[in-house]
Design a protein around this motif. Structure first.
Motif, PDB file in Angstrom:
ATOM      1  N   ARG A   7       0.798  -1.212   0.000  1.00 40.33           N
ATOM      2  CA  ARG A   7       0.000   0.000   0.000  1.00 40.33           C
ATOM      3  C   ARG A   7       0.838   1.273   0.000  1.00 40.33           C
ATOM      4  NH1 ARG A   7      -4.818  -1.220   4.416  1.00 40.33           N
ATOM      5  NH2 ARG A   7      -5.564  -3.160   3.503  1.00 40.33           N
ATOM      6  N   VAL A   8       1.732   1.371   0.969  1.00 43.18           N
ATOM      7  CA  VAL A   8       2.472   2.617   1.140  1.00 43.18           C
ATOM      8  C   VAL A   8       3.591   2.749   0.109  1.00 43.18           C
ATOM      9  CG1 VAL A   8       3.769   4.013   2.781  1.00 43.18           C
ATOM     10  CG2 VAL A   8       1.929   2.533   3.592  1.00 43.18           C
ATOM     11  N   GLU A   9       4.258   1.638  -0.227  1.00 41.56           N
ATOM     12  CA  GLU A   9       5.364   1.659  -1.188  1.00 41.56           C
ATOM     13  C   GLU A   9       6.385   2.715  -0.772  1.00 41.56           C
ATOM     14  OE1 GLU A   9       3.448   2.312  -4.925  1.00 41.56           O
ATOM     15  OE2 GLU A   9       2.877   0.224  -5.167  1.00 41.56           O
ATOM     16  N   VAL A  10       6.952   2.514   0.409  1.00 39.62           N
ATOM     17  CA  VAL A  10       7.835   3.510   1.013  1.00 39.62           C
ATOM     18  C   VAL A  10       8.994   3.875   0.111  1.00 39.62           C
ATOM     19  CG1 VAL A  10       9.408   3.939   2.937  1.00 39.62           C
ATOM     20  CG2 VAL A  10       7.202   2.855   3.358  1.00 39.62           C
ATOM     21  N   GLU A  11       9.568   2.905  -0.578  1.00 40.72           N
ATOM     22  CA  GLU A  11      10.765   3.161  -1.373  1.00 40.72           C
ATOM     23  C   GLU A  11      10.449   3.643  -2.792  1.00 40.72           C
ATOM     24  OE1 GLU A  11      13.573   0.024  -1.217  1.00 40.72           O
ATOM     25  OE2 GLU A  11      13.329  -0.336   0.918  1.00 40.72           O
ATOM     26  N   GLU A  12       9.167   3.796  -3.122  1.00 37.98           N
ATOM     27  CA  GLU A  12       8.782   4.280  -4.447  1.00 37.98           C
ATOM     28  C   GLU A  12       8.708   5.800  -4.456  1.00 37.98           C
ATOM     29  OE1 GLU A  12       8.362   2.431  -7.174  1.00 37.98           O
ATOM     30  OE2 GLU A  12       8.919   0.651  -6.016  1.00 37.98           O
ATOM     31  N   LYS A  13       9.041   6.404  -5.589  1.00 38.76           N
ATOM     32  CA  LYS A  13       8.965   7.848  -5.733  1.00 38.76           C
ATOM     33  C   LYS A  13       7.540   8.276  -6.068  1.00 38.76           C
ATOM     34  CE  LYS A  13      13.717   8.333  -7.431  1.00 38.76           C
ATOM     35  NZ  LYS A  13      14.564   8.836  -8.545  1.00 38.76           N
ATOM     36  N   PRO A  14       7.140   9.485  -5.677  1.00 44.33           N
ATOM     37  CA  PRO A  14       5.794   9.960  -6.048  1.00 44.33           C
ATOM     38  C   PRO A  14       5.679  10.124  -7.557  1.00 44.33           C
ATOM     39  CG  PRO A  14       7.086  11.717  -5.016  1.00 44.33           C
ATOM     40  CD  PRO A  14       7.864  10.453  -4.835  1.00 44.33           C
ATOM     41  N   ASP A  15       4.486   9.896  -8.090  1.00 47.44           N
ATOM     42  CA  ASP A  15       4.271   9.950  -9.538  1.00 47.44           C
ATOM     43  C   ASP A  15       4.590  11.319 -10.133  1.00 47.44           C
ATOM     44  OD1 ASP A  15       3.470   7.336  -9.408  1.00 47.44           O
ATOM     45  OD2 ASP A  15       1.322   7.785  -9.418  1.00 47.44           O
ATOM     46  N   VAL A  16       4.446  12.359  -9.339  1.00 46.42           N
ATOM     47  CA  VAL A  16       4.647  13.712  -9.867  1.00 46.42           C
ATOM     48  C   VAL A  16       6.070  13.920 -10.366  1.00 46.42           C
ATOM     49  CG1 VAL A  16       5.314  14.742  -7.653  1.00 46.42           C
ATOM     50  CG2 VAL A  16       4.176  16.148  -9.376  1.00 46.42           C
ATOM     51  N   LEU A  17       7.021  13.128  -9.880  1.00 49.66           N
ATOM     52  CA  LEU A  17       8.414  13.298 -10.295  1.00 49.66           C
ATOM     53  C   LEU A  17       8.654  12.840 -11.729  1.00 49.66           C
ATOM     54  CD1 LEU A  17      10.414  12.240  -7.095  1.00 49.66           C
ATOM     55  CD2 LEU A  17       9.917  14.533  -7.941  1.00 49.66           C
ATOM     56  N   TRP A  18       7.714  12.085 -12.293  1.00 46.35           N
ATOM     57  CA  TRP A  18       7.869  11.686 -13.688  1.00 46.35           C
ATOM     58  C   TRP A  18       7.842  12.917 -14.597  1.00 46.35           C
ATOM     59  CZ3 TRP A  18       9.431   7.051 -15.204  1.00 46.35           C
ATOM     60  CH2 TRP A  18       9.235   5.963 -14.338  1.00 46.35           C
ATOM     61  N   ASP A  19       7.043  13.920 -14.210  1.00 46.56           N
ATOM     62  CA  ASP A  19       6.929  15.140 -15.010  1.00 46.56           C
ATOM     63  C   ASP A  19       7.817  16.261 -14.490  1.00 46.56           C
ATOM     64  OD1 ASP A  19       4.957  13.941 -16.622  1.00 46.56           O
ATOM     65  OD2 ASP A  19       3.400  14.474 -15.172  1.00 46.56           O
ATOM     66  N   ARG A  20       8.198  16.194 -13.226  1.00 40.55           N
ATOM     67  CA  ARG A  20       8.989  17.269 -12.624  1.00 40.55           C
ATOM     68  C   ARG A  20      10.315  16.728 -12.111  1.00 40.55           C
ATOM     69  NH1 ARG A  20       7.006  22.058 -11.261  1.00 40.55           N
ATOM     70  NH2 ARG A  20       9.271  22.371 -11.072  1.00 40.55           N
ATOM     71  N   TRP A  21      11.214  16.426 -13.043  1.00 39.41           N
ATOM     72  CA  TRP A  21      12.520  15.899 -12.668  1.00 39.41           C
ATOM     73  C   TRP A  21      13.313  16.903 -11.850  1.00 39.41           C
ATOM     74  CZ3 TRP A  21      16.399  18.985 -14.365  1.00 39.41           C
ATOM     75  CH2 TRP A  21      16.110  19.834 -15.429  1.00 39.41           C
ATOM     76  N   ASP A  22      12.979  18.211 -11.977  1.00 41.03           N
ATOM     77  CA  ASP A  22      13.721  19.227 -11.234  1.00 41.03           C
ATOM     78  C   ASP A  22      13.464  19.161  -9.731  1.00 41.03           C
ATOM     79  OD1 ASP A  22      11.089  20.101 -12.213  1.00 41.03           O
ATOM     80  OD2 ASP A  22      11.481  21.916 -11.055  1.00 41.03           O
ATOM     81  N   LEU A  23      12.441  18.400  -9.319  1.00 43.60           N
ATOM     82  CA  LEU A  23      12.147  18.246  -7.893  1.00 43.60           C
ATOM     83  C   LEU A  23      12.788  16.988  -7.307  1.00 43.60           C
ATOM     84  CD1 LEU A  23       8.383  19.314  -7.825  1.00 43.60           C
ATOM     85  CD2 LEU A  23      10.374  20.664  -7.158  1.00 43.60           C
ATOM     86  N   GLU A  24      13.580  16.286  -8.119  1.00 44.88           N
ATOM     87  CA  GLU A  24      14.260  15.080  -7.638  1.00 44.88           C
ATOM     88  C   GLU A  24      15.166  15.394  -6.450  1.00 44.88           C
ATOM     89  OE1 GLU A  24      14.397  11.897  -8.348  1.00 44.88           O
ATOM     90  OE2 GLU A  24      13.383  11.595 -10.268  1.00 44.88           O
ATOM     91  N   ARG A  25      15.843  16.557  -6.500  1.00 48.02           N
ATOM     92  CA  ARG A  25      16.766  16.907  -5.419  1.00 48.02           C
ATOM     93  C   ARG A  25      16.002  17.140  -4.121  1.00 48.02           C
ATOM     94  NH1 ARG A  25      21.134  21.480  -6.548  1.00 48.02           N
ATOM     95  NH2 ARG A  25      21.775  19.793  -7.976  1.00 48.02           N
ATOM     96  N   LEU A  26      14.851  17.826  -4.185  1.00 49.25           N
ATOM     97  CA  LEU A  26      14.037  18.040  -2.983  1.00 49.25           C
ATOM     98  C   LEU A  26      13.576  16.708  -2.415  1.00 49.25           C
ATOM     99  CD1 LEU A  26      12.420  19.731  -0.961  1.00 49.25           C
ATOM    100  CD2 LEU A  26      10.593  19.890  -2.685  1.00 49.25           C
ATOM    101  N   HIS A  27      13.127  15.809  -3.302  1.00 39.53           N
ATOM    102  CA  HIS A  27      12.672  14.493  -2.852  1.00 39.53           C
ATOM    103  C   HIS A  27      13.816  13.729  -2.192  1.00 39.53           C
ATOM    104  CE1 HIS A  27      11.988  10.116  -3.582  1.00 39.53           C
ATOM    105  NE2 HIS A  27      10.831  10.420  -3.011  1.00 39.53           N
ATOM    106  N   ALA A  28      15.000  13.757  -2.801  1.00 42.46           N
ATOM    107  CA  ALA A  28      16.149  13.042  -2.236  1.00 42.46           C
ATOM    108  C   ALA A  28      16.520  13.600  -0.866  1.00 42.46           C
ATOM    109  CB  ALA A  28      17.334  13.140  -3.192  1.00 42.46           C
ATOM    110  N   ARG A  29      16.442  14.916  -0.718  1.00 45.80           N
ATOM    111  CA  ARG A  29      16.770  15.527   0.573  1.00 45.80           C
ATOM    112  C   ARG A  29      15.756  15.139   1.641  1.00 45.80           C
ATOM    113  NH1 ARG A  29      18.620  21.518  -1.684  1.00 45.80           N
ATOM    114  NH2 ARG A  29      20.765  20.902  -2.233  1.00 45.80           N
ATOM    115  N   LEU A  30      14.497  15.073   1.269  1.00 49.72           N
ATOM    116  CA  LEU A  30      13.463  14.660   2.218  1.00 49.72           C
ATOM    117  C   LEU A  30      13.645  13.196   2.613  1.00 49.72           C
ATOM    118  CD1 LEU A  30      10.412  16.443   0.567  1.00 49.72           C
ATOM    119  CD2 LEU A  30      11.304  16.925   2.851  1.00 49.72           C
ATOM    120  N   VAL A  31      13.968  12.360   1.635  1.00 55.46           N
ATOM    121  CA  VAL A  31      14.213  10.939   1.920  1.00 55.46           C
ATOM    122  C   VAL A  31      15.386  10.784   2.878  1.00 55.46           C
ATOM    123  CG1 VAL A  31      14.986   8.758   0.904  1.00 55.46           C
ATOM    124  CG2 VAL A  31      13.190  10.085  -0.214  1.00 55.46           C
TER     125      VAL A  31
END
Length: 285
Positions: free
Chosen positions: A198-222
């Motif tokens: 259900r949670v898929e903790v290690e999966e990235k949010p779908d929005v990153l498929w269109d917004r690769w520029d937010l990969e760094r923010l996601h990585a920092r949060l992770v």
């Protein structure tokens, strides 16, 4: 999916959860992630103020709500009263409501002149709260609260298994309650299923498929919430709990089988003795 246009979402002003941008201070919002139940049914929830569809995100007054189907709601920039009203409004859509609502809190600071980052104190600093950026933050907060909840659940299971294993190590005495062991195995399986299915903790949010520029923010949060490390550690703990519970269950089954075999042998001996008794009784009569 809505485009990430900062103009689409104005910065909440005057909200109780937002600091006044006076005397050079930067606006700050409180974000809280709540575990409300097993699932939140978002199907058919039509609103005119939706800013994202998966997960469902919409405006609430001057703040925002992001709903995840695995039972978590992330509320950003809402006052305590608005949070209570929003949660009450979601109750008809909550499947298997939690007996006690658990939450985790974070602070978001709007810094238009800086890159997205997380300061040493844990404050999340972002350029704006555009839809995609909002979803990335909410996704990390939701997974953080679920991991915290499951870590506590696994610790409770450990509290059950550890004394039984200690008793076995100290005196070689196996527990007798097989049903309790099966419950422990079931609880560990439920935790694993929730995290991976259900949670898929290690999966990235779908929005990153269109917004690769937010990969760094996601990585920092992770990294900030140590999501991958905690998920891996939790998986190892679940494996240990499951293996221990299965081992104890096998020992209980073996002990029961031994007692059953002894009972069968005893019955056979009694039957043989009775047969000899009848034989000698007829022989002497």
């Amino acid at each position: 999916m809505p485009q990430d246009n900062p103009a689409n979402i104005a910065l909440p002003a005057g909200s109780p959860a937002t600091d006044q941008a006076a005397a050079g201070s930067r606006p700050r919002l409180t974000a809280r992630a709540f575990i409300l139940g097993e699932r939140i049914d978002t199907a058919g929830l039509e609103r005119s103020d939706v800013i994202n569809t998966v997960p469902l995100a919409f405006r609430v007054g001057e703040g925002y709500a992001v709903l995840f189907r695995y039972g978590v709601a992330v509320l950003i920039g809402l006052s305590p009263i608005e949070e209570d009203e929003t949660i009450r409004g979601l109750r008809p859509r909550i499947v298997s409501p939690a007996s006690q609502v658990e939450d985790e809190t974070a602070i978001i600071e709007i810094t238009p002149d800086q890159d997205d980052q997380i300061d040493p104190g844990g404050t999340i600093k972002v350029r704006d709260l555009a839809p995609a950026r909002l979803v990335v933050i909410a996704d990390a907060l939701a997974k953080n609260v679920v991991l915290a909840h499951q870590e506590r659940a696994v610790s409770q299971v450990f509290d059950i298994v550890e004394p039984l294993a200690a008793k076995l190590a100290a005196g070689g005495r196996t527990p007798t309650d097989r049903s309790n062991m099966l419950k422990v195995i079931g609880q560990s399986l439920l935790v694993r299923q929730r995290l991976t299915g259900r949670v898929e903790v290690e999966e990235k949010p779908d929005v990153l498929w269109d917004r690769w520029d937010l990969e760094r923010l996601h990585a920092r949060l992770v990294d900030e919430y140590e999501l991958k490390e905690r998920a891996a550690a939790l998986a190892r703990k679940i494996d240990v709990v499951g293996e221990t519970a299965r081992a104890l269950t096998d020992l209980i089954d073996a002990a029961r089988s031994l007692r059953l075999e002894i009972a069968i042998v005893a019955l056979i001996v009694v039957e043989v003795l009775f047969t000899f008794y009848e034989f000698f009784k007829h022989l002497w009569s």
